[in-house]
Design a protein around this motif. Structure first.
Motif, PDB file in Angstrom:
ATOM      1  N   THR A 690       0.918  -1.159  -0.011  1.00 32.45           N
ATOM      2  CA  THR A 690      -0.023   0.038   0.081  1.00 32.45           C
ATOM      3  C   THR A 690       0.733   1.245   0.009  1.00 32.45           C
ATOM      4  N   GLY A 691       0.345   2.483  -0.413  1.00 29.24           N
ATOM      5  CA  GLY A 691       0.787   3.733  -0.155  1.00 29.24           C
ATOM      6  C   GLY A 691       1.655   3.838   0.916  1.00 29.24           C
ATOM      7  N   SER A 692       0.890   3.626   2.142  1.00 29.26           N
ATOM      8  CA  SER A 692       1.113   3.905   3.660  1.00 29.26           C
ATOM      9  C   SER A 692       2.290   3.014   3.854  1.00 29.26           C
ATOM     10  N   ASN A 695       5.448   4.518   2.206  1.00 32.69           N
ATOM     11  CA  ASN A 695       5.832   5.650   3.013  1.00 32.69           C
ATOM     12  C   ASN A 695       6.457   5.370   4.288  1.00 32.69           C
ATOM     13  N   TYR A 718      -1.574  14.498   3.108  1.00 31.35           N
ATOM     14  CA  TYR A 718      -1.928  13.045   3.544  1.00 31.35           C
ATOM     15  C   TYR A 718      -0.801  12.173   3.042  1.00 31.35           C
ATOM     16  N   HIS A 719      -0.358  11.459   3.906  1.00 33.05           N
ATOM     17  CA  HIS A 719       0.532  10.445   3.447  1.00 33.05           C
ATOM     18  C   HIS A 719       0.422   9.405   3.997  1.00 33.05           C
ATOM     19  N   GLY A 720      -0.590   8.839   4.611  1.00 32.01           N
ATOM     20  CA  GLY A 720      -0.770   7.240   4.857  1.00 32.01           C
ATOM     21  C   GLY A 720      -1.586   7.301   6.225  1.00 32.01           C
ATOM     22  N   GLU A 793       3.892  15.756  -1.505  1.00 30.29           N
ATOM     23  CA  GLU A 793       3.421  15.146  -2.796  1.00 30.29           C
ATOM     24  C   GLU A 793       3.995  16.181  -3.841  1.00 30.29           C
ATOM     25  N   ASP A 826       6.243  11.878  -2.690  1.00 33.44           N
ATOM     26  CA  ASP A 826       5.062  11.104  -2.499  1.00 33.44           C
ATOM     27  C   ASP A 826       4.400  11.264  -3.731  1.00 33.44           C
ATOM     28  N   VAL A 828       2.307   8.768  -4.778  1.00 31.63           N
ATOM     29  CA  VAL A 828       1.262   7.891  -4.747  1.00 31.63           C
ATOM     30  C   VAL A 828      -0.026   8.364  -5.566  1.00 31.63           C
ATOM     31  N   GLN A 829      -0.268   9.543  -5.581  1.00 30.44           N
ATOM     32  CA  GLN A 829      -1.530   9.899  -6.324  1.00 30.44           C
ATOM     33  C   GLN A 829      -1.192  10.273  -7.638  1.00 30.44           C
ATOM     34  N   LYS A 856      -1.199   3.487  -5.239  1.00 27.47           N
ATOM     35  CA  LYS A 856      -2.391   3.698  -6.042  1.00 27.47           C
ATOM     36  C   LYS A 856      -2.649   3.133  -7.623  1.00 27.47           C
TER      37      LYS A 856
HETATM   38  C1  LIG Z   1      -0.574  11.062  -1.197  1.00 22.77           C
HETATM   39  C2  LIG Z   1      -0.776   9.858  -0.737  1.00 22.77           C
HETATM   40  N1  LIG Z   1       0.129   9.298  -0.024  1.00 22.77           N
HETATM   41  C3  LIG Z   1      -0.046   7.966   0.569  1.00 22.77           C
HETATM   42  C4  LIG Z   1      -1.203   7.453   0.770  1.00 22.77           C
HETATM   43  C5  LIG Z   1      -1.518   6.130   1.310  1.00 22.77           C
HETATM   44  O1  LIG Z   1      -1.904   5.144   0.363  1.00 22.77           O
HETATM   45  P1  LIG Z   1      -2.813   3.961   1.055  1.00 22.77           P
HETATM   46  O2  LIG Z   1      -4.046   4.171   1.205  1.00 22.77           O
HETATM   47  O3  LIG Z   1      -2.459   2.879  -0.115  1.00 22.77           O
HETATM   48  O4  LIG Z   1      -1.945   3.265   2.299  1.00 22.77           O
HETATM   49  C6  LIG Z   1      -2.558   8.235  -0.002  1.00 22.77           C
HETATM   50  C7  LIG Z   1      -3.792   7.493  -0.045  1.00 22.77           C
HETATM   51  O5  LIG Z   1      -4.848   8.234  -0.340  1.00 22.77           O
HETATM   52  C8  LIG Z   1      -2.120   9.463  -0.805  1.00 22.77           C
HETATM   53  O6  LIG Z   1      -2.878  10.040  -1.360  1.00 22.77           O
END
Ligand SMILES: Cc1ncc(COP(=O)(O)O)c(C=O)c1O
Length: 1017
Positions: A690-692, A695, A718-720, A793, A826, A828-829, A856
């Motif tokens: 997962t993104g979390s 991170n 938001y990072h996780g 981000e 980051d 992730v998005q 994601k």
């Molecule tokens: C910028 C960003 N980083 C990290 C995450 C965390 O990813 P995950 O929900 O896959 O753990 C998100 C999730 O919305 C995010 O938008």
């Protein structure tokens, strides 16, 4: 040639018994049996055996008698198991014994074994026994394959090829109408059947499987036990065997065509028929009956009376009248279906072509029916008021009922499904022509209910075949038939019923329509046959059927055949199958179950939550078949259920899934492909789920590398979802349930150019915002600390699709690195080419981070994530503690990741994102010029935002309006989100395959929604 009117032999019972005794050595009792031309006796021998003694008509040529002998010998030798008569030789070893009658005429006598069984004529003719009859004939004809005899080449009235001679016997039919009835069949025969007969397979056939010659097993009424009387056998077309059997076996039955189809099924199973043979069957059945009734009439004239001839006469007339009312094409379809052929040639190819190409068709309505909120019209419920009013021809009341239902339930489009059982069809025209006493109740079109005047467009190019008015009450009103001849598909027709009369003067036969051209408008009840306004749309694979011959409602028992002749138009107009059938729990049921079993703080989008059941490209389809344009879910980067990803996933899952403790090609291939998209020293990859997780892993690396905890993040980031990441996410820790900023976390101002103080010179915005980072570092320094990490981000998304001012990251990275920290992006998005111009959004800032985290879109919905960093940081992290993550980097995930990269590259999706993104920005800008509420539009590629403000000067956030627009778009079938500290930014992240047409659809909906929402302010 046999003289059919030559009188049958006339031996007495005693003479017959004498012949049996003297010539065949059989003693016993005799009884006479009916026969048309010959004379038959049953001899019950004293030893218990039973025999038939046949005195052959003296006019029968010798070669024909020899032929019968040879035929029975052939069957005995080649198919001893067939239940047919076996020849008995005379005491002198003859099979044909010449005997002189009292009148001096010489007749040949033949004795054959008696076949046990009940004549079919005296049994119940069930589908099973008829199928068995077909099988028996098929076996017989197979056994006769290869057999030939000169006597089989007879010229004979009962040869179906000579059926046209019936015309000469019409004069014996007294009644004018009866004569006309026969004339119609003869005309069809002459025109369509006789010319094709010479090309049909020919063989020696029994040719007289009438129900007195067919014996049913007395112990098993579903089984044919025997076939007798080969007196009419001859060399003719093979299909005549089936036609003759059908002609007699279906007399007096409630469903004669269905009964004939049972015979066909049985025959075909034993002796496969050819399509062209089956095509002639209906006419051949009819012509056997025509031959029978005309010969009978002729014979009546000549011989006065012969009870055998008259035996099937009345039922034959009755059947001929019924066949006359039946569309031969439909009957043929039933026969073809009985053989497993397409009900009409090309039917399956047409349905397949439509299914495969329907996504490219133009919408039938101004808004694509898939995208509209739909409900089934209650015609399936005979008690429903709308049904009752429609059937009793009170269209105003029916329309009012439906209109108020639509208002209450926010329904835009009513659907009357194909195949629905309906009680509204009350007129005499709905009586079945196939099945006596049955009504046609199954709807063979698809109805679309919308207000009168709704415009209807052809989904594909067409030629106008007919435009007419059907004036009957509960008829079609204005009716149009279109012909479609698409490339790669057999031609087919569409029928458009219940239209407004305006089409009558606008369209003419031969007019050519392009895909998307207007066909007509839904008519009001005064013009549409007296219904609540709707379109009856029907497909016909038979283009020759006239508009009025296309069967709008059919018999339930023939639905599978109607389904092929008149396929469900749902695919033709792109109606999702969920429109008709719901599966699983109701929305309310799921909400209740979630409440009782799942964490209460799982949020659900929208006040009226949506239950999606399927995804397809840019569309998400709900449980009632409404397709929503997905402009929000950036996880399904390539579109929902992308076939390449699904295939990569299922192939690898079907082969192997393990973990990183074993060697596998996929992980190294994927790491190589992924790192190749990144610049500089970013060459070491590792995977997470997962993104979390990505991170968190990045944090561990940072700590191992810098030995520090301190981190600078941007406000509202938001990072996780883990606690350590919540601590780095002001969007979480500053809001409800949050515990505020932790001491090791430093929060920098969102570098939002739109909201930069007005006195900042434009070219200094980046620098001014970067100064805030310098301040954070200074605060740390004063406290004896230094930054370990700057995390941002590359386009802050939760903060409101904020595009960093040019040069911002360059300055910040320099400061952080100078203070000994590392910089992480980051992605992730925003990664994986979403911005179009680059693979990674940080590249827009001309920097190279020390660590990049991804999530994601990486797996198009499959849970996976990645961290890519430098060799130096990777080595610092390698401090003796192993990194193991059960699922991360497994062969299935890596196969999926590879497929995603392949598709982005192969389909040029970055370029698409850029092109469509630019187009959208341009359209948003045009909207901004018209709507003051739009304060700012921004975006790159397919990462876009529209910021709404109540006042462009004060930039006061228009939070309520943003929410209303978001909900309004959802009501209109488009999914987006709102974002930013004040929730006033419309957030759009459509899949990378988003097309120009999708973009136009989005804009149309936005325009509509803005107009509606703003007019309510
Ligand atoms: C910028 C960003 N980083 C990290 C995450 C965390 O990813 P995950 O929900 O896959 O753990 C998100 C999730 O919305 C995010 O938008």
């Amino acid at each position: 040639m046999i003289n059919l009117s030559h009188p049958a032999p006339s031996f007495s019972d005693a003479e017959a018994l004498g012949i049996a005794r003297d010539h065949f050595g059989i003693e016993g009792r005799v009884s006479s049996l009916a026969s048309e031309r010959d004379q038959n006796f049953r001899i019950d021998a004293s030893d218990g055996s039973i025999w038939i003694l046949k005195a052959v008509n003296s006019s029968e040529p010798k070669d024909q008698s020899d032929f019968q002998t040879a035929l029975l010998h052939h069957l005995e030798a080649n198919s001893p198991g067939l239940p047919v008569p076996r020849l008995r030789r005379s005491l002198q070893g003859q099979v044909l014994v010449p005997v002189q009658s009292q009148s001096g005429e010489q007749h040949f006598i033949r004795v054959v074994s008696w076949q046990e069984g009940e004549p079919l004529a005296e049994c119940k003719r069930t589908p099973e026994v008829l199928q068995s009859l077909g099988q028996m004939l098929g076996r017989l004809d197979r056994a006769m394959q290869g057999f030939m005899h000169p006597g089989a080449l007879r010229t004979f009235d009962w040869d179906i090829r000579a059926a046209g001679l019936s015309r000469q016997r019409l004069k014996y039919i007294d009644d004018v109408e009866d004569r006309a009835l026969l004339g119609r069949f003869i005309k069809r025969f002459d025109a369509h059947v006789e010319p094709r007969l010479p090309t049909m397979r020919a063989a020696i056939i029994h040719n007289d499987a009438n129900d007195w010659n067919v014996l049913v097993d007395t112990k098993n009424p579903a089984r044919i036990a025997g076939l007798i009387d080969f007196g009419d056998a001859l060399h003719s077309v093979l299909i005549a065997e089936v036609a003759v059997a059908c002609a007699y076996s279906i007399l007096d039955l409630e469903d004669p065509i269905g009964a004939a189809a049972s015979i066909v099924t049985g025959f075909h199973a034993e002796y496969p028929l050819q399509e062209q043979e089956v095509e002639l069957l209906f006419d051949l059945i009819a012509m056997r009956l025509v031959t029978s009734v005309t010969l009978s009439a002729q014979r009546k004239e000549k011989t006065d009376d012969n009870p055998y001839l008259a035996i099937s006469e009345a039922p034959a007339w009755a059947l001929l009248r019924r066949l006359d009312a039946i569309n031969p094409g439909f009957a043929t379809a039933i026969f073809r279906h009985a053989c497993g052929f397409d009900a009409s040639s090309g039917a399956k190819a047409i349905a397949g072509w439509i299914r495969h190409n329907s996504s490219t068709f133009a919408p039938v309505l101004a808004g694509h029916p898939a995208t509209l909120a739909k409900a089934l019209v209650p015609y399936g419920d005979p008690k429903n008021a709308m049904t009752v009013w429609s059937a009793s021809q009170e269209p105003e009341k029916a329309t009012d009922w439906w209109d108020s239902y639509c208002r209450e339930n926010e329904v835009a489009l009513g659907i009357g499904p194909w195949g629905e059982e309906r009680s509204v069809y009350t007129g005499p025209m709905f009586e079945s022509r196939f099945v006596a006493g049955e009504r046609r109740t199954r709807h063979l079109g698809l109805d679309l209910f919308m207000p009168a005047g709704t415009k209807l467009f052809t989904p594909i190019a067409a030629t106008v075949a007919e435009v007419l008015i059907e004036p009957d009450p509960l008829g079609y009103g204005c009716l149009i038939k279109l012909l479609h001849e698409p490339e790669g598909c057999p031609p087919f027709a569409t029928l458009w019923g219940h239209l407004a009369h305006e089409a009558l003067t606008r369209l003419h036969q031969g007019d050519v329509l392009a895909a998307g051209d207007l066909v007509g408008e839904m008519g009001a009840h005064a013009e549409n046959g007296g219904w609540a306004p709707h379109l009856h749309l029907q497909l016909s694979v038979d283009t020759a059927l006239s508009a009025l011959d296309i069967l709008g409602v059919g018999e339930a028992r023939y639905l599978p055949i109607w389904a092929e002749l008149f396929p469900d138009p749902a695919d033709f107009i792109g109606l999702p199958r969920e429109t008709f059938h719901q599966t699983g729990q109701s929305r309310q049921g799921i909400i209740a179950a979630r409440k009782s079993m799942l964490l209460p703080n799982l949020s659900i989008s929208y006040a009226e939550p949506i239950k999606f059941v399927r995804g397809e490209g840019v569309w998400l389809i709900d449980d009632h078949g409404r397709a929503y344009l997905d402009c929000f879910n950036n996880v399904c980067h390539l579109g929902h259920a992308h076939p390449d990803v699904v295939s990569a996933l299922s192939t690898q899952a079907g082969l192997l899934n393990t973990n990183t403790r074993y060697l596998h090609d996929n992980i190294v291939t994927y790491a190589e492909r992924l790192t190749a998209t990144l610049p500089g020293d970013l060459k070491v990859a590792t995977f997470a789920c997962t993104g979390s997780e990505a991170n968190s892993l990045m944090l561990r690396m940072m700590r191992a590398h810098t030995g520090r905890e301190e981190a600078i993040v941007l406000d509202w980031a938001y990072h996780g979802t883990t606690q350590e990441l919540i601590d780095l996410s002001p969007y979480k820790y500053k809001r409800k349930g949050g515990k505020g900023r932790m001491p090791h976390v430093y929060e920098a101002i969102i570098p939002d150019s739109y909201r930069a103080p007005p006195d900042w010179p434009r070219e200094e915005i980046a620098k001014r915002y970067a100064e805030n980072i310098a301040e954070q570092i200074e605060v740390m320094r004063k406290a004896g600390k230094a930054p370990g990490l700057f995390l941002a981000e590359s386009i802050p998304s939760v903060a409101g699709q904020v595009f960093l001012p040019d040069g911002y990251l360059k300055q910040v990275y320099a400061m952080v690195r100078a203070a000994g920290g590392i910089c992480a992006a980051d992605e992730v998005q925003v990664g994986f080419g979403r911005v179009g111009s680059h693979w990674w959004a940080y590249e827009m800032q001309d920097v190279v981070p020390d660590i990049v985290t991804m999530g994601k879109p990486i797996g198009n919905g499959h849970p996976m994530a990645a961290v890519v960093t430098t060799r130096e940081i990777a080595d610092s992290f390698n401090n003796g503690m192993e990194y193991f993550n059960t699922f991360a980097g497994n062969p299935v995930s890596c196969a999926v990741g590879l497929a995603v990269l392949d598709v982005i590259e192969r389909d040029n999706l970055r370029q698409n994102a850029l092109d469509i993104g630019n187009y959208l920005l341009q359209r948003f800008e045009a909207m901004k010029a018209r709507y003051d509420v739009i304060g700012d539009v921004r975006g790159r590629g397919l990462f876009l935002g529209i910021e709404l403000v109540t006042d462009r000067k004060t930039k006061h956030p228009a939070t309520e309006i943003a929410r209303a627009i978001n909900n309004g778009a959802r009501q209109r079938g488009v999914l987006m989100g709102t974002e930013g500290p004040h929730d006033n930014i419309l957030k759009l992240r459509p899949p990378m395959i988003f097309s120009r047409a999708n973009a136009d659809h989005l804009i149309d909906v936005l325009e509509d929604t803005f107009t509606a929402v703003l007019s309510n302010q």
